[in-house]
Design a protein around this motif. Structure first.
Motif, PDB file in Angstrom:
ATOM      1  N   ASN A 147       0.825  -1.216   0.000  1.00 15.76           N
ATOM      2  CA  ASN A 147       0.000   0.000   0.000  1.00 15.76           C
ATOM      3  C   ASN A 147       0.855   1.260   0.000  1.00 15.76           C
ATOM      4  OD1 ASN A 147      -2.381  -1.473  -0.004  1.00 15.76           O
ATOM      5  ND2 ASN A 147      -2.577  -1.467   2.227  1.00 15.76           N
ATOM      6  N   VAL A 148       1.994   1.181   0.697  1.00 17.74           N
ATOM      7  CA  VAL A 148       2.905   2.329   0.728  1.00 17.74           C
ATOM      8  C   VAL A 148       3.458   2.590  -0.666  1.00 17.74           C
ATOM      9  CG1 VAL A 148       5.093   3.211   1.629  1.00 17.74           C
ATOM     10  CG2 VAL A 148       3.540   1.929   3.127  1.00 17.74           C
ATOM     11  N   TYR A 149       3.947   1.528  -1.318  1.00 22.34           N
ATOM     12  CA  TYR A 149       4.497   1.683  -2.664  1.00 22.34           C
ATOM     13  C   TYR A 149       3.426   2.140  -3.649  1.00 22.34           C
ATOM     14  CZ  TYR A 149       8.703  -0.796  -1.034  1.00 22.34           C
ATOM     15  OH  TYR A 149       9.839  -1.168  -0.381  1.00 22.34           O
ATOM     16  N   ASP A 155       2.758   5.887 -10.907  1.00 23.96           N
ATOM     17  CA  ASP A 155       2.363   5.011 -12.010  1.00 23.96           C
ATOM     18  C   ASP A 155       2.161   3.570 -11.544  1.00 23.96           C
ATOM     19  OD1 ASP A 155       5.023   4.498 -11.518  1.00 23.96           O
ATOM     20  OD2 ASP A 155       5.678   4.616 -13.607  1.00 23.96           O
ATOM     21  N   SER A 156       1.906   3.391 -10.248  1.00 28.92           N
ATOM     22  CA  SER A 156       1.719   2.029  -9.726  1.00 28.92           C
ATOM     23  C   SER A 156       0.523   1.327 -10.373  1.00 28.92           C
ATOM     24  CB  SER A 156       1.541   2.059  -8.202  1.00 28.92           C
ATOM     25  OG  SER A 156       0.397   2.824  -7.839  1.00 28.92           O
ATOM     26  N   SER A 157      -0.457   2.113 -10.807  1.00 27.37           N
ATOM     27  CA  SER A 157      -1.632   1.502 -11.442  1.00 27.37           C
ATOM     28  C   SER A 157      -1.303   0.890 -12.805  1.00 27.37           C
ATOM     29  CB  SER A 157      -2.751   2.530 -11.603  1.00 27.37           C
ATOM     30  OG  SER A 157      -2.334   3.599 -12.440  1.00 27.37           O
ATOM     31  N   PRO A 166       6.700  -8.915  -7.995  1.00 27.20           N
ATOM     32  CA  PRO A 166       8.089  -8.841  -8.446  1.00 27.20           C
ATOM     33  C   PRO A 166       8.651  -7.420  -8.472  1.00 27.20           C
ATOM     34  CG  PRO A 166       6.866 -10.345  -9.832  1.00 27.20           C
ATOM     35  CD  PRO A 166       5.862  -9.659  -8.961  1.00 27.20           C
ATOM     36  N   MET A 167       7.865  -6.454  -8.908  1.00 24.08           N
ATOM     37  CA  MET A 167       8.354  -5.077  -8.966  1.00 24.08           C
ATOM     38  C   MET A 167       8.656  -4.547  -7.570  1.00 24.08           C
ATOM     39  SD  MET A 167       8.704  -3.806 -12.073  1.00 24.08           S
ATOM     40  CE  MET A 167       8.543  -2.014 -11.948  1.00 24.08           C
ATOM     41  N   TYR A 168       7.757  -4.780  -6.636  1.00 24.68           N
ATOM     42  CA  TYR A 168       7.972  -4.264  -5.286  1.00 24.68           C
ATOM     43  C   TYR A 168       9.050  -5.043  -4.545  1.00 24.68           C
ATOM     44  CZ  TYR A 168       3.874  -1.248  -5.888  1.00 24.68           C
ATOM     45  OH  TYR A 168       2.996  -0.281  -6.316  1.00 24.68           O
ATOM     46  N   TRP A 169       9.217  -6.313  -4.890  1.00 27.32           N
ATOM     47  CA  TRP A 169      10.357  -7.090  -4.377  1.00 27.32           C
ATOM     48  C   TRP A 169      11.662  -6.443  -4.836  1.00 27.32           C
ATOM     49  CZ3 TRP A 169      13.591  -9.896  -7.840  1.00 27.32           C
ATOM     50  CH2 TRP A 169      14.552 -10.715  -7.227  1.00 27.32           C
ATOM     51  N   GLY A 170      11.704  -6.032  -6.086  1.00 33.14           N
ATOM     52  CA  GLY A 170      12.898  -5.384  -6.611  1.00 33.14           C
ATOM     53  C   GLY A 170      13.167  -4.047  -5.960  1.00 33.14           C
ATOM     54  N   VAL A 171      12.114  -3.279  -5.717  1.00 33.24           N
ATOM     55  CA  VAL A 171      12.261  -1.981  -5.062  1.00 33.24           C
ATOM     56  C   VAL A 171      12.752  -2.162  -3.624  1.00 33.24           C
ATOM     57  CG1 VAL A 171      11.017   0.042  -4.201  1.00 33.24           C
ATOM     58  CG2 VAL A 171      10.538  -0.832  -6.500  1.00 33.24           C
TER      59      VAL A 171
END
Length: 211
Positions: A147-149, A155-157, A166-171
């Motif tokens: 939710n924070v990310y 452009d999270s949508s 996977p994207m948030y794991w990378g971040v």
């Protein structure tokens, strides 16, 4: 005197010079933001340059190229699996082997049941999805920050549902950085420089910076 000379000669023969792995020199990366990562990725044998001495850091990476880089990172493992893909026959042997390896491991799927689209450019979210699978495909602490990310990145949508973890794991693991302070550009095309950075960061984070 003869004994002393013989001892010196034997000692000299036993000394094995330590030769550091050479980093390829590219003609087009000096001053590029990704130069450090490009040099390290090339030194590790993940990426190769082109015949004209260039690296072409801002060139898009294809699906076949990326799984080949991962295959090299895994140590060029032998592959016995066959794929159902009818559009990879004209690819070089290394690409076909890497695609079969990635498919066998479950890191990639085809674009259809019988096609892989090896020459298609890879998006940033697709690259992270493949790397996430390579890493085991399990979310960690970053799941608590979804939710924070979502609120931080404007452009999270635009992140596909299958690519959000996977994207948030990378971040979270500092593998991937935004294209701006508040953008991830998940649908943007992944470049050679961007993927060099991501993979070097991955090795240092999860594989102890292995040489």
């Amino acid at each position: 005197m003869k004994k002393a000379l013989a001892l010196i000669l034997i000692t000299a023969l036993l000394v094995v010079p330590v030769i550091a792995a050479e980093t390829p020199t590219f003609t087009d990366t000096n001053g590029h933001w990704g130069q450090e990562f490009i040099d390290e990725a090339a030194r590790r044998g993940l990426f190769k340059g082109f015949g004209d001495g260039t690296f072409r850091p801002d060139t898009a990476v294809t699906r076949a190229q990326f799984v080949t880089v991962l295959w090299r990172m895994a140590g060029n493992p032998a592959v016995t699996a066959q794929t159902p893909f009818t559009d990879i026959a004209d690819q070089i042997d290394e690409f076909r082997t890497a695609i079969a390896w990635a498919y066998e491991k479950g890191y990639v799927n085809g674009t259809t049941e019988t096609t892989f689209a090896p020459g298609d450019s890879l998006t940033r979210e697709s690259a992270m999805k493949i790397l996430f699978g390579y890493a085991g495909g399990q979310s960690g602490m970053e799941a608590m920050f979804t939710n924070v990310y979502d609120s931080v990145f404007t452009d999270s949508s635009a992140i596909s549902a299958w690519a959000k973890a996977p994207m948030y794991w990378g971040v979270y693991n500092t593998l991937i950085s935004g294209t701006g302070d508040k953008t991830l550009s998940p649908q943007g095309i992944a470049t050679r420089a961007q993927l060099a950075k991501i993979l070097v960061n991955y090795i240092e984070k999860f594989e102890g910076g292995r040489k």
